[in-house]
Design a protein around this motif. Sequence first.
Motif, short mmCIF file in Angstrom:
data_model
loop_
_atom_site.label_atom_id
_atom_site.label_comp_id
_atom_site.label_asym_id
_atom_site.label_seq_id
_atom_site.Cartn_x
_atom_site.Cartn_y
_atom_site.Cartn_z
N TRP A 182 0.84 -1.21 0.00
CA TRP A 182 0.00 0.00 0.00
C TRP A 182 0.88 1.26 0.00
CZ3 TRP A 182 -5.45 0.62 0.50
CH2 TRP A 182 -5.88 1.91 0.82
N VAL A 186 1.05 4.43 -2.60
CA VAL A 186 0.44 5.68 -2.12
C VAL A 186 1.48 6.66 -1.61
CG1 VAL A 186 -1.18 6.68 -0.47
CG2 VAL A 186 -1.70 4.48 -1.57
N ASN A 208 -1.31 -5.51 -2.79
CA ASN A 208 -1.68 -4.37 -1.95
C ASN A 208 -1.24 -3.04 -2.56
OD1 ASN A 208 -3.03 -5.58 0.45
ND2 ASN A 208 -1.15 -6.77 0.46
N GLY A 212 -3.73 -0.03 -3.06
CA GLY A 212 -3.37 1.35 -2.74
C GLY A 212 -3.60 2.29 -3.90
N SER A 215 -7.22 3.01 -4.29
CA SER A 215 -7.79 3.82 -3.22
C SER A 215 -7.62 5.32 -3.45
CB SER A 215 -7.14 3.45 -1.87
OG SER A 215 -5.81 3.96 -1.79
N GLN A 330 0.61 3.56 10.43
CA GLN A 330 0.01 2.87 9.29
C GLN A 330 -0.80 1.63 9.68
OE1 GLN A 330 -0.28 4.16 6.52
NE2 GLN A 330 0.32 2.95 4.74
N LEU A 334 -4.67 1.20 8.51
CA LEU A 334 -5.10 0.15 7.60
C LEU A 334 -6.18 -0.72 8.23
CD1 LEU A 334 -1.65 -0.84 6.08
CD2 LEU A 334 -3.47 0.44 4.95
#
Length: 377
Positions: A182, A186, A208, A212, A215, A330, A334
């Motif tokens: 992620w 990101v 992931n 990310g 998202s 984080q 998450l």
Amino acid sequence: MKTRAAILAGVGEKWIVDEVELGTPGANDVIVEIKAAGLCHSEEHMASGDMVFTQDILDAMGMPEQFPLIGGHEGSGVVVEVGADVRKVKVGDHVSTSFIPSCGICRACVGGRQYLCDQGFDLMTTQAEPKHFWQGKPANTYSNLGTFAEHALVHENSLVKIEDHFPFDIAALVSCGVPTGWGSAVDRAGTQPGDVVAVIGIGGIGINAVQGAKSVGAQVIMAIDPVEFKRQKAMEFGATHTAATVEEAMPLIQELSRGRLCDRVIVTPSVLYGDILAAAMSITGKGSTCVATAVAPYAQAEVPLSLVDLTLWNKELKGSLYGSTNPRAQIPKLLSLYESGQLKLDELITHRYPLDDINSGYDDLREGLILRGVITF
């Protein structure tokens, strides 16, 4: 304390499930009853030899021999004992492990970069008094964690307290693979709404990175992996297109980007080699960013990279550790996204294994049959 654990005795060996002994906790040590542990490819790098140091490197870093090794760094559990000076957790707390310890007071931590913590580096590399024993001799633990065990003796800086209602298998996932993937998309790559993104390698980290990118509103997410099962899963997690290779993906990327190529490329193969990175840079557009988040063999030192292309196209090439994110911030974030339905975690777990079946789990991982396998205790 005696407990059962999975031990790797050397390169090319199978995991041995046997009894180990934990020493007495130091002032800042914690004993965690492990409830779940993720099967990450990092331990496979030890079995294959990709992450095994030569003796001169071991000597320079002040490290002991790497084997025998109690594996596991992705995990969760319940605190059952704490040292005299432990302040971050208490007995009964539910915790997620972090393979990047963080002290909170060094220059990196106070500057917002816990993933580069000075003490974290020391904890993972410097030789200390042995605290784990197998067959009467000292044993090492992967990333000073060793979550492939019913109990783990770890430093408090390697633990992040979580809310009690989260399932332990989910809490294990967010300790490594999820934030790494992620964050690579990101935080490190800086993906923006409308971007054209490619993720090369759809394993526990790459899937992931796909989540990310989705998202934050990427318009195109190209998932590249030679394994059909992983390409299919990528579509379920937010990819818009898939390809088996970069070469196969190139014409479609050119079409979808109207010739501009990718705004962000995240490189997350099982093992990173120079030719993979060169291919990734070939689909990185002008003024765009390529992020490498993968383990390379220590002998891998050459990348066939076009320096003219790098400079005249003003490209960025970045490395990333832990997705360049801070574990204490984080991991809870998450879990909150998971709780609100904005992050798929249950769907990441392809199979659960008892500790005694750990070799079957790694066979499945090598054969590309799972996104994430989890050992449950």
